[in-house]
Enzyme design. Structure first.
Site, mmCIF file in Angstrom:
data_model
loop_
_atom_site.group_PDB
_atom_site.id
_atom_site.type_symbol
_atom_site.label_atom_id
_atom_site.label_comp_id
_atom_site.label_asym_id
_atom_site.label_seq_id
_atom_site.Cartn_x
_atom_site.Cartn_y
_atom_site.Cartn_z
ATOM 1 N N HIS A 40 20.910 48.496 36.859
ATOM 2 C CA HIS A 40 21.537 47.183 36.747
ATOM 3 C C HIS A 40 22.756 47.240 35.817
ATOM 4 O O HIS A 40 23.864 46.838 36.187
ATOM 5 C CB HIS A 40 20.498 46.192 36.214
ATOM 6 C CG HIS A 40 20.977 44.783 36.093
ATOM 7 N ND1 HIS A 40 20.686 43.814 37.032
ATOM 8 C CD2 HIS A 40 21.725 44.153 35.152
ATOM 9 C CE1 HIS A 40 21.225 42.667 36.669
ATOM 10 N NE2 HIS A 40 21.875 42.846 35.522
ATOM 11 N N GLU A 41 22.551 47.775 34.617
ATOM 12 C CA GLU A 41 23.654 47.814 33.647
ATOM 13 C C GLU A 41 24.763 48.755 34.123
ATOM 14 O O GLU A 41 25.940 48.490 33.894
ATOM 15 C CB GLU A 41 23.153 48.219 32.260
ATOM 16 C CG GLU A 41 22.133 47.248 31.629
ATOM 17 C CD GLU A 41 22.574 45.789 31.606
ATOM 18 O OE1 GLU A 41 23.784 45.517 31.470
ATOM 19 O OE2 GLU A 41 21.697 44.898 31.733
ATOM 20 N N HIS B 90 27.068 46.764 36.273
ATOM 21 C CA HIS B 90 28.026 45.996 35.460
ATOM 22 C C HIS B 90 29.128 46.920 34.931
ATOM 23 O O HIS B 90 30.314 46.579 34.938
ATOM 24 C CB HIS B 90 27.311 45.378 34.247
ATOM 25 C CG HIS B 90 26.502 44.147 34.560
ATOM 26 N ND1 HIS B 90 27.043 43.033 35.152
ATOM 27 C CD2 HIS B 90 25.196 43.839 34.320
ATOM 28 C CE1 HIS B 90 26.103 42.092 35.275
ATOM 29 N NE2 HIS B 90 24.968 42.560 34.786
ATOM 30 N N GLU C 158 27.296 39.785 38.230
ATOM 31 C CA GLU C 158 25.891 39.937 38.600
ATOM 32 C C GLU C 158 25.766 40.456 40.036
ATOM 33 O O GLU C 158 24.806 41.137 40.367
ATOM 34 C CB GLU C 158 25.185 38.590 38.410
ATOM 35 C CG GLU C 158 23.685 38.666 38.197
ATOM 36 C CD GLU C 158 23.240 39.435 36.944
ATOM 37 O OE1 GLU C 158 24.092 39.753 36.080
ATOM 38 O OE2 GLU C 158 22.041 39.747 36.858
HETATM 39 ZN ZN ZN Z 1 23.171 41.397 34.615
#
Ligand code: ZN
Length: 501
Positions: free
Chosen positions: A264-265, A268, A294
């Site tokens: 997830h990170e 980003h 997101e």
């Molecule tokens: Zn996030």
């Protein structure tokens, strides 16, 4: 660029440097700083913040902005110079509409409320938090009024996180999602959740770390321009296009949290690393909104990282990493385990299929509180009613119910919808990507992500903040925000995993 735009850009660069210095200090605070450093660090951050704010909204900046506007006519409307003046000019003017007294009172109240909330959550005592929460909503109502006229008081708040977006658009999207998602979750509940016991074993932290790093290197997260550390809450922070860092945290008895947080990170971070160098050191050198951001974290975490092609490639490596834990667990069982769907109390632990229901509930309550259709005292009951309606369960107490999130105590009202927008937008891009890359699945099965990352860089990342979220979505999909692709994705994926007819 003209000389006035150059001047405007020079001034903005100083603000960007001050903001980057704040980011370094707060990264250090969360990753390395000893607890004793807290008061001094708070003062240092406050000084930098106030310096950055005065420079950003001061008369020198305003004069430069106005002069820069006179040069716009000669420029391409999509050029960096134009977008600096229009997009960043808009932010400057928005900030200038908020009186200093409001900013001071809001900072004071949210600092207090944060402490009160933590205690109330621990002690399951909503009543002790209610007066400050009431005051936060009242200040937020005042904030909205600085930006009158608006269609809904929610709009100016949402605009801070999702520029150009309105509550009525979210209403429309959620209207459609609500019914279909509630039905899907109920159908899955009837089948019963997948067995995920394989994920709840002892997994050594250093091996978890090594596997996660292997995956995000393969994705294309650039460690020459980034690094990963541990912190209590995973996050991504950018000090410059060439220095974008991520953090993660580990649980020894559960494989999913660290692994999927890392993916997830990294999503980003790859967005921030992919911004075009010519936007460097300007306020355009970052993701364009929380929702678009997101969409990237979710795309890499879920659309890629929870897919069968992904695990077809990586599962043998994971089995080699944890031979005693996973040696006897087959690929299909493992894939089902990482896609377990089950209505649960806590938003941050929710799976792909139930997540948006948590968001809808918060969005509806926020709107009602903001316009006075609901009082803070009635909030816990309203929370539980909606929980029952959407997820079919009722929180046993307020700690795991209405008090679970940090957002409201920090004054972040209008923030929650961006999480859902991320899910929706990711699936909209995904459909376009599938048309552009017909062999996407087989590339992922081979562990090849270069073409996918290249597409995302070319169409999304390099633009940074030049285009508003809705503009970016339209440029890529040829249409506006839509819930359709997300619902198709959910029905397709979970229909298969759970054999739904
Ligand atoms: Zn996030």
């Amino acid at each position: 660029m003209g000389k006035h735009i150059d001047r405007f850009r020079d001034l903005l660069e100083e603000v960007v440097d001050l903001n980057a210095a704040q980011a370094v200090l707060s990264w250090d605070q969360q990753v390395f700083m000893p607890p004793g450093g807290t008061p001094a660090r708070a003062a240092q951050l406050a000084t930098l913040r106030s310096l950055a704010h005065s420079k950003f909204t001061g008369s020198e900046m305003i004069d430069a902005l106005e002069a820069a506007r006179t040069e716009l006519a000669e420029l391409d409307p999509d050029s960096t110079g134009t977008r600096l003046v229009t997009e960043i000019g808009r932010l400057i003017e928005k900030q200038r509409k908020v009186p200093k007294e409001w900013v001071a009172e809001f900072a004071r109240l949210t600092t207090l409320a944060h402490e009160t909330w933590e205690k109330a959550k621990t002690e399951d005592d909503f009543a002790s938090f209610a007066p400050e929460l009431d005051r936060i909503f009242s200040l937020r109502r005042d904030y909205a009024d600085f930006f009158k006229p608006y269609d809904h008081a929610y709009d100016p708040l949402l605009d801070d996180y999702e520029p150009g977006m309105k509550a009525s658009q979210i209403d429309g999207l959620f209207e459609r999602l609500r019914q279909e998602q509630v039905e899907l979750v109920a159908a899955i509940a009837e089948v019963g959740p997948a067995d995920d016991s394989a994920l709840h074993q002892h997994f050594e932290v250093d091996r978890q770390w090594a596997f996660g790093e292997k995956v995000i290197k393969a994705f294309g997260y650039d460690f020459d321009r980034g690094r990963q550390d541990k912190s209590p809450h995973p996050f991504t922070t950018s000090f410059a296009i060439d220095d974008v860092r991520i953090t993660t945290r580990f649980q020894e008895d559960f494989l999913s949290p660290a692994l999927f947080a890392t993916l997830h990170e990294a999503g980003h971070a790859m967005y921030e690393q992919g911004v075009s160098p010519d936007l460097g050191r300007t306020p355009l050198a970052e993701g364009t909104s929380l929702g678009i951001h997101e969409s990237q974290s979710r795309l890499w975490e879920n659309l890629v990282g929870r897919s069968l092609p992904f695990w077809t490639h990586f599962y043998p490596f994971l089995q080699k990493t944890f031979p005693t834990q996973l040696g006897e667990v087959d690929l299909e069982t493992f894939h089902r385990a990482v896609n377990r769907v089950e209505p649960s109390l806590i938003r941050v632990e929710a799976d792909e299929a139930t997540y948006n229901l948590h968001i809808m509930l918060r969005f509806e309550l926020e709107k009602a509180l903001l316009v006075g259709d609901l009082t803070v005292n009635d909030l816990p009951a309203a929370w539980n009613d909606k929980f029952q309606e959407y997820l079919g369960i009722v929180p046993p107490n307020d700690s795991t119910g209405v008090l679970q999130d940090i957002h409201w105590s920090s004054g972040y009202i209008g923030y929650f919808p961006t999480y859902s927008l991320g899910n929706l937008i990711a699936c909209q891009w995904w459909q376009v990507i599938r048309r552009a890359m017909v062999d996407l699945d087989s590339q992922i099965e081979r562990g090849q992500f270069g073409e996918l990352l290249g597409w995302l860089q070319e169409n999304i990342y390099r633009h940074g903040k030049k285009f508003k979220p809705v503009e970016l979505i339209e440029r890529i999909t040829g249409e506006g925000l839509s819930a359709g692709p997300y619902l198709e994705y959910l029905r397709g994926k979970f229909g298969k995993i759970y054999n739904l007819s």
